[in-house]
Design a protein around this motif. Structure first.
Motif, PDB file in Angstrom:
ATOM      1  N   LEU A  91      16.618  25.384  53.500  1.00 19.03           N
ATOM      2  CA  LEU A  91      15.500  25.063  52.635  1.00 19.03           C
ATOM      3  C   LEU A  91      15.166  23.575  52.705  1.00 19.03           C
ATOM      4  N   SER A  92      13.900  23.286  52.649  1.00 15.60           N
ATOM      5  CA  SER A  92      13.414  21.909  52.560  1.00 15.60           C
ATOM      6  C   SER A  92      12.427  21.840  51.403  1.00 15.60           C
ATOM      7  N   TYR A  93      12.441  20.704  50.726  1.00 13.14           N
ATOM      8  CA  TYR A  93      11.642  20.514  49.526  1.00 13.14           C
ATOM      9  C   TYR A  93      10.564  19.466  49.809  1.00 13.14           C
ATOM     10  N   ILE A  94       9.325  19.812  49.489  1.00  8.32           N
ATOM     11  CA  ILE A  94       8.185  18.946  49.775  1.00  8.32           C
ATOM     12  C   ILE A  94       7.409  18.763  48.476  1.00  8.32           C
ATOM     13  N   LEU A  95       7.041  17.516  48.200  1.00 11.46           N
ATOM     14  CA  LEU A  95       6.243  17.201  47.030  1.00 11.46           C
ATOM     15  C   LEU A  95       4.775  17.250  47.417  1.00 11.46           C
ATOM     16  N   LEU A  96       4.049  18.230  46.871  1.00  8.59           N
ATOM     17  CA  LEU A  96       2.627  18.370  47.165  1.00  8.59           C
ATOM     18  C   LEU A  96       1.853  17.354  46.332  1.00  8.59           C
ATOM     19  N   GLN A  97       1.104  16.490  47.004  1.00  6.79           N
ATOM     20  CA  GLN A  97       0.417  15.393  46.336  1.00  6.79           C
ATOM     21  C   GLN A  97      -1.021  15.786  46.033  1.00  6.79           C
ATOM     22  N   GLY A  98      -1.170  16.638  45.001  1.00  6.37           N
ATOM     23  CA  GLY A  98      -2.514  16.981  44.564  1.00  6.37           C
ATOM     24  C   GLY A  98      -3.225  15.779  43.980  1.00  6.37           C
ATOM     25  N   VAL A  99      -2.454  14.924  43.258  1.00  9.69           N
ATOM     26  CA  VAL A  99      -2.993  13.665  42.722  1.00  9.69           C
ATOM     27  C   VAL A  99      -2.424  12.540  43.573  1.00  9.69           C
ATOM     28  N   PRO A 100      -3.267  11.629  44.113  1.00 13.59           N
ATOM     29  CA  PRO A 100      -2.750  10.605  45.037  1.00 13.59           C
ATOM     30  C   PRO A 100      -1.674   9.731  44.429  1.00 13.59           C
ATOM     31  N   THR A 101      -1.736   9.481  43.121  1.00 13.95           N
ATOM     32  CA  THR A 101      -0.764   8.558  42.523  1.00 13.95           C
ATOM     33  C   THR A 101       0.633   9.153  42.431  1.00 13.95           C
ATOM     34  N   VAL A 102       0.741  10.484  42.541  1.00 17.47           N
ATOM     35  CA  VAL A 102       2.061  11.112  42.412  1.00 17.47           C
ATOM     36  C   VAL A 102       2.995  10.642  43.520  1.00 17.47           C
ATOM     37  N   GLY A 103       2.464  10.520  44.748  1.00 15.95           N
ATOM     38  CA  GLY A 103       3.305  10.103  45.864  1.00 15.95           C
ATOM     39  C   GLY A 103       3.805   8.686  45.735  1.00 15.95           C
ATOM     40  N   HIS A 104       3.150   7.846  44.948  1.00 19.95           N
ATOM     41  CA  HIS A 104       3.604   6.475  44.749  1.00 19.95           C
ATOM     42  C   HIS A 104       4.603   6.360  43.618  1.00 19.95           C
ATOM     43  N   ILE A 105       4.669   7.368  42.771  1.00 22.14           N
ATOM     44  CA  ILE A 105       5.539   7.303  41.596  1.00 22.14           C
ATOM     45  C   ILE A 105       6.785   8.154  41.779  1.00 22.14           C
ATOM     46  N   SER A 145       9.348  10.789  44.311  1.00 25.93           N
ATOM     47  CA  SER A 145       9.814  11.130  45.659  1.00 25.93           C
ATOM     48  C   SER A 145      10.856  12.217  45.529  1.00 25.93           C
ATOM     49  N   ILE A 146      10.918  13.099  46.529  1.00 23.05           N
ATOM     50  CA  ILE A 146      11.876  14.215  46.479  1.00 23.05           C
ATOM     51  C   ILE A 146      12.707  14.225  47.751  1.00 23.05           C
ATOM     52  N   ASN A 147      13.978  14.504  47.594  1.00 27.14           N
ATOM     53  CA  ASN A 147      14.887  14.642  48.734  1.00 27.14           C
ATOM     54  C   ASN A 147      14.629  15.988  49.402  1.00 27.14           C
ATOM     55  N   ARG A 148      14.268  15.964  50.678  1.00 27.33           N
ATOM     56  CA  ARG A 148      13.904  17.191  51.379  1.00 27.33           C
ATOM     57  C   ARG A 148      15.070  18.165  51.503  1.00 27.33           C
ATOM     58  N   GLU A 149      16.285  17.654  51.455  1.00 31.71           N
ATOM     59  CA  GLU A 149      17.428  18.523  51.718  1.00 31.71           C
ATOM     60  C   GLU A 149      17.951  19.201  50.461  1.00 31.71           C
ATOM     61  N   ASN A 150      18.069  18.441  49.348  1.00 27.17           N
ATOM     62  CA  ASN A 150      18.695  19.017  48.157  1.00 27.17           C
ATOM     63  C   ASN A 150      17.750  19.181  46.988  1.00 27.17           C
ATOM     64  N   GLY A 151      16.473  18.773  47.095  1.00 22.65           N
ATOM     65  CA  GLY A 151      15.503  18.991  46.037  1.00 22.65           C
ATOM     66  C   GLY A 151      15.635  18.065  44.850  1.00 22.65           C
ATOM     67  N   THR A 152      16.317  16.914  45.028  1.00 26.34           N
ATOM     68  CA  THR A 152      16.439  15.963  43.926  1.00 26.34           C
ATOM     69  C   THR A 152      15.159  15.148  43.820  1.00 26.34           C
ATOM     70  N   LEU A 153      14.571  15.135  42.623  1.00 24.74           N
ATOM     71  CA  LEU A 153      13.326  14.402  42.370  1.00 24.74           C
ATOM     72  C   LEU A 153      13.680  13.033  41.805  1.00 24.74           C
ATOM     73  N   TYR A 154      13.134  11.970  42.432  1.00 28.22           N
ATOM     74  CA  TYR A 154      13.422  10.594  42.049  1.00 28.22           C
ATOM     75  C   TYR A 154      12.167   9.933  41.487  1.00 28.22           C
ATOM     76  N   LEU A 155      12.394   8.964  40.606  1.00 29.48           N
ATOM     77  CA  LEU A 155      11.325   8.108  40.109  1.00 29.48           C
ATOM     78  C   LEU A 155      11.343   6.804  40.894  1.00 29.48           C
ATOM     79  N   LEU A 156      10.231   6.458  41.495  1.00 27.51           N
ATOM     80  CA  LEU A 156      10.167   5.251  42.314  1.00 27.51           C
ATOM     81  C   LEU A 156       9.819   4.018  41.492  1.00 27.51           C
ATOM     82  N   THR A 157       9.101   4.182  40.408  1.00 25.45           N
ATOM     83  CA  THR A 157       8.690   3.047  39.592  1.00 25.45           C
ATOM     84  C   THR A 157       9.000   3.346  38.131  1.00 25.45           C
TER      85      THR A 157
END
Length: 850
Positions: free
Chosen positions: A482-496, A498-510
């Protein structure tokens, strides 16, 4: 190439049909390796050009592969030495069966090759010398059986005749048995005379039918004995018996009987096997020499020999014993003593779980050495599994899928194939086939939750994990990766985020700010590694929880203004009168935004009080004449967060009798440095240039169209009339929030194109207090009453007007009309951008005071 690989390719090519045919060839035994048997490709009408891709092969029974196919010519070739005698013995005709399997599509052909005998074996006698005793009293015509020679060849190459050396007494009579074999008997043609010749020496020659013929020789030594007048006689020349195969040793088969008319030793009979009885028969049967009982001695096997022809003799005990001969025909009855044998020719494993029903899994062959019903075999498999058996040729079965497979339900099947014959009792054989099911990407990832709600405190540290999206996939290998991908429906989501493709851990960048944005919605796609990949979407909502990170902000009085606001209260104002109100907001939410107001410092702490929750400043007691004219209050504003954040606001309150006392202080105020003065100049210059360009254009049009001069003049006059402007209403609540004049007093100026007609309007409070009710003004925004001061010829208020208790003609010390508390002047004022000059206002106020 293994049979499993062959069947695997057949199934991958989508084999669905069987084609069967039978062909026969004949070759001599001992043919050289590589000898051509026949062109099977041409005989079966196969396409020679497609053979390399169809993987033609020859399947034959036994451990040796006697035949192969040349794919370039299509010829069936000899691969091993073929000895007919080794394969078939005395059985004729002798044939080897084979099957030809062709793939893509699967075609199965059966064939047989008849092995023709060649004369490669000499006849052989059991011994090189035989001895006979013949009484001289034997009459002419007496017959004496001789030992038979054995020739393993068959047909014309087998033993065909015997020859006897030349002698005056005996002739040779060659007989044929039921099975076609030859044996010889001596026939006495001339009576013997022991006194004339005591013994005779003859040579018996056995000849086969080959070209040239092969032969064998045996020496016959005949002793002439004295006469015994009577020879034994059998009561019948042929006996018949039947016995079941596998009969125990000692079982009686038949009993022979002979008699002799002589007395004494010449009449005593002894039973024995004839001299030309084969050794194999002597091993299987035993004869009682006294009683003549023939019993089973060895193990009889119907599959080996079905009929035995046994030659016996009876001899008396005379000096020249008489001999009688008979034969016993023993038929072997078949018994169901051979269990079926299942041979797995090819197995296709593993099988994809999406294989269509009817996919061939294995090819089976079944054999049973028994005959009739004992050799009739049926095959079946255990129920409850998605497989079935079908037969396309006799004794051949195909194992196929019956229903759809599901690896996630069963990853392998241990299929038990049972073969049972029709004997009584029936015999059966069991064969196990392990079929593994290979994985196909037929399962999309499945998350433990369809949606996630995550609560994150604001001002978080960047890079922290906030959520682990978990999902599972029942497939195997890459199909379950399995790989986990963050779908960026809103452009600002990708800047705020991030998700680990291997284990699905969601991180806050800012760091997040509750006051900036409270909720973030995004979609996480979980995708497996199959081809094509399957995916599922999981919605994630991140809620930013509030922290007390914002102190209260004072809106009024504005903390950034260059001057100070002064609220005016008249002497004698009773206790409980609201003088002004501190307006503040807190950017936080909930309990963190609750503001409490406390009087921190005051010129006279006993004179004013502050509402704890609304910031309203009231008179704590009635104002007296001896109270100070100016009061400065410091209000402490605290929120209810943890930790508590606070700020302060300074409020100035003047105790004055009339407006004139306040206006005198206004003359001492120097005009503030207006940062927009140059902007005003440029705006005026731009208006002049535009007006000049407009005038020149109109003049040019007038010259060009002189006959429309009157219309142009009317147009010019009408354009002058539009220069009169009336500003919109100035609402009190806007002045309070924008940092303008205090809520108890403001100015509204109406200007025309002629300065002599300009009016200055001043608000007249409607309440009994000198300041009026600021609260009612904020709620209703009523303009109140106005007093007009017209140009420099404006009149002073009359004494009667000054004596009116509800009229206050005093101005507070504030900024000039039209300037706001903000530096940029965004919010509304009474004046347009080309502001009314402060010096003019002062001059008008001084003139009116004088």
């Amino acid at each position: 190439v293994t049979t499993g690989q062959v069947l695997s390719l057949l199934l991958l090519f989508g084999v669905s049909d069987w084609v069967s045919a039978a062909i026969r060839y004949a070759i001599p035994e001992e043919a050289r390796r590589g000898s051509a048997v026949g062109n099977v490709v041409a005989d079966l009408a196969l396409d020679l050009g497609r053979l390399p891709g169809r993987r033609l092969r020859v399947v034959s029974g036994g451990n040796k592969k006697y035949f192969g196919v040349d794919l370039t010519s299509g010829a069936l070739l000899v691969s091993e030495r073929i000895d007919r005698e080794e394969l078939c013995g005395a059985l004729s005709p002798c044939s080897l069966s084979f099957e030809i399997v062709v793939e893509n599509p699967l075609e199965l052909y059966s064939g047989a090759v008849e092995i023709q005998d060649i004369n490669d074996n000499d006849p052989v006698f059991p011994s090189s010398q035989t001895r006979l005793e013949i009484s001289e009293s034997v009459a002419a015509g007496a017959r004496f059986p001789l030992e038979s020679a054995q020739d393993p060849d068959v047909g014309i190459n087998s033993l065909q005749t015997y020859q006897l050396s030349t002698n005056p007494h005996f002739a040779l009579d060659v007989q044929t048995r039921v099975d076609g074999s030859k044996y010889a008997e001596l026939v006495l043609e001339k009576e013997l005379d022991r006194e004339e010749q005591r013994e005779l020496h003859l040579v018996l020659t056995a000849l086969d039918g080959g070209s040239p013929p092969r032969s064998a020789h045996v020496q016959i030594h005949i002793d002439v004995v004295d006469a015994n007048d009577n020879a034994p006689v059998f009561n019948q020349s042929t006996y018949k018996a039947s016995v079941r195969e596998n009969t125990p040793s000692g079982t009686l088969v038949a009993k022979i009987s002979a008699y002799d008319m002589d007395d004494g030793p010449n009449g005593d009979i002894v039973y024995s096997f004839s001299s030309h009885t084969p050794a194999k028969v002597r091993e299987l049967f035993a004869l009682d020499s006294v009683t003549g009982e023939l019993r089973v001695k060895g193990q009889l096997d119907y599959e080996e020999t079905k009929l035995y022809e046994i030659y016996l003799q009876a001899k008396d005990k005379g000096a020249a014993p008489g001999v009688a001969h008979c034969k016993v025909l023993v038929e072997v009855v078949d018994v169901n003593d051979n269990a079926p044998e299942v041979t797995v020719t090819s197995v296709y494993s593993p099988v994809p779980e999406d294989a269509a029903p009817g996919t061939v899994i294995a090819l089976l062959s079944v054999t049973d050495l028994d005959s009739h019903d004992n050799g009739l075999v049926n095959c079946f498999i255990s129920p409850g599994i998605p497989f079935m058996l079908s037969s396309s040729l006799k004794n051949y079965y195909t194992l196929k899928t019956k229903a759809a497979l599901d690896r996630e339900e069963a990853s392998e099947y241990n299929i038990t194939i049972t073969a049972k014959d029709s004997g009584s009792p029936p015999l059966s054989a069991v064969k196990q086939i392990l079929v593994q099911v290979s994985d196909v990407n037929d399962n999309a990832p499945k998350s433990s939750q369809d949606s996630y709600d995550v609560y994150v405190p604001e001002n978080n540290a960047p890079g922290i994990p906030i959520l682990n999206v978990s999902a599972t996939d029942p497939d195997l290998g890459r199909n379950a990766h399995l790989s986990y991908i963050l779908l960026q429906g809103v452009p600002t989501v990708g800047h705020i985020f991030s998700i680990n493709r291997e284990n699905g851990t969601l991180y806050l960048l800012t760091a997040l700010d509750h006051e900036d944005q409270v909720e973030f919605s995004m979609m996480v796609q979980v995708q497996d590694g199959g081809s094509p990949p399957l995916a599922t979407n999981v919605s994630v909502s991140v809620f930013v929880t509030d922290l007390n990170d914002n102190a209260p902000t004072v809106l009024y009085p504005h903390p950034n203004t260059t001057g100070t606001y002064t609220d005016v209260v008249a002497p004698g104002t009773p206790a409980g009168h609201m003088v002004t109100k501190v307006v503040a907001v807190d950017a936080d939410a909930g309990y963190n935004a609750w503001i409490s107001y406390t009087l921190l410092q005051a010129t006279d702490p006993s004179l004013f009080s502050v509402g704890l929750h609304n910031g309203e400043i009231f008179t704590a007691r009635q104002l007296r004449e001896d109270d100070a004219p100016q009061h400065t209050l410091v209000i402490l504003l605290k929120d209810h967060g943890e930790p508590v954040l606070s700020t302060s606001a300074t409020v100035s309150i003047s105790v004055a009798e009339m407006v004139k006392e306040v206006l005198t202080d206004l003359t001492d105020v120097a005009p503030a440095n207006d940062p927009r003065r140059h902007v005003t100049f440029y705006l005026i210059l731009a208006v002049i240039l535009v007006s000049a360009a407009f005038f020149i254009t109109m003049l040019s049009v007038g010259i060009f169209k002189c006959y429309k001069w009157r219309q142009s003049k009317e147009l010019f006059n009408s354009s002058r009339s539009t220069l009169y402007r009336t500003p919109g209403p100035f609402h009190h609540i806007d002045a309070v929030r924008g940092g303008f004049t205090p809520p108890n007093f403001y100015h509204q100026v109406y200007l025309t194109t002629d300065s002599r007609q300009s009016d200055l309007l001043c608000k007249k409070p409607v309440t009994s207090s000198p300041l009026g009710s600021r609260q009612s003004t904020m709620r209703n925004g009523e303009p109140g009453l106005y007093h007009q001061i017209v140009g420099t010829a404006s009149r002073l208020p009359t004494p009667a007007e000054q004596a009116q208790p509800n009229t206050d003609w005093r101005f507070s010390q504030t900024q000039r009309p039209g300037t706001s508390g903000s530096q940029n002047g965004e919010e509304g004022g009474a004046w347009p951008n080309n502001q009314f000059d402060t010096e003019m206002l002062q001059a008008m106020i001084l003139a009116s005071a004088n």
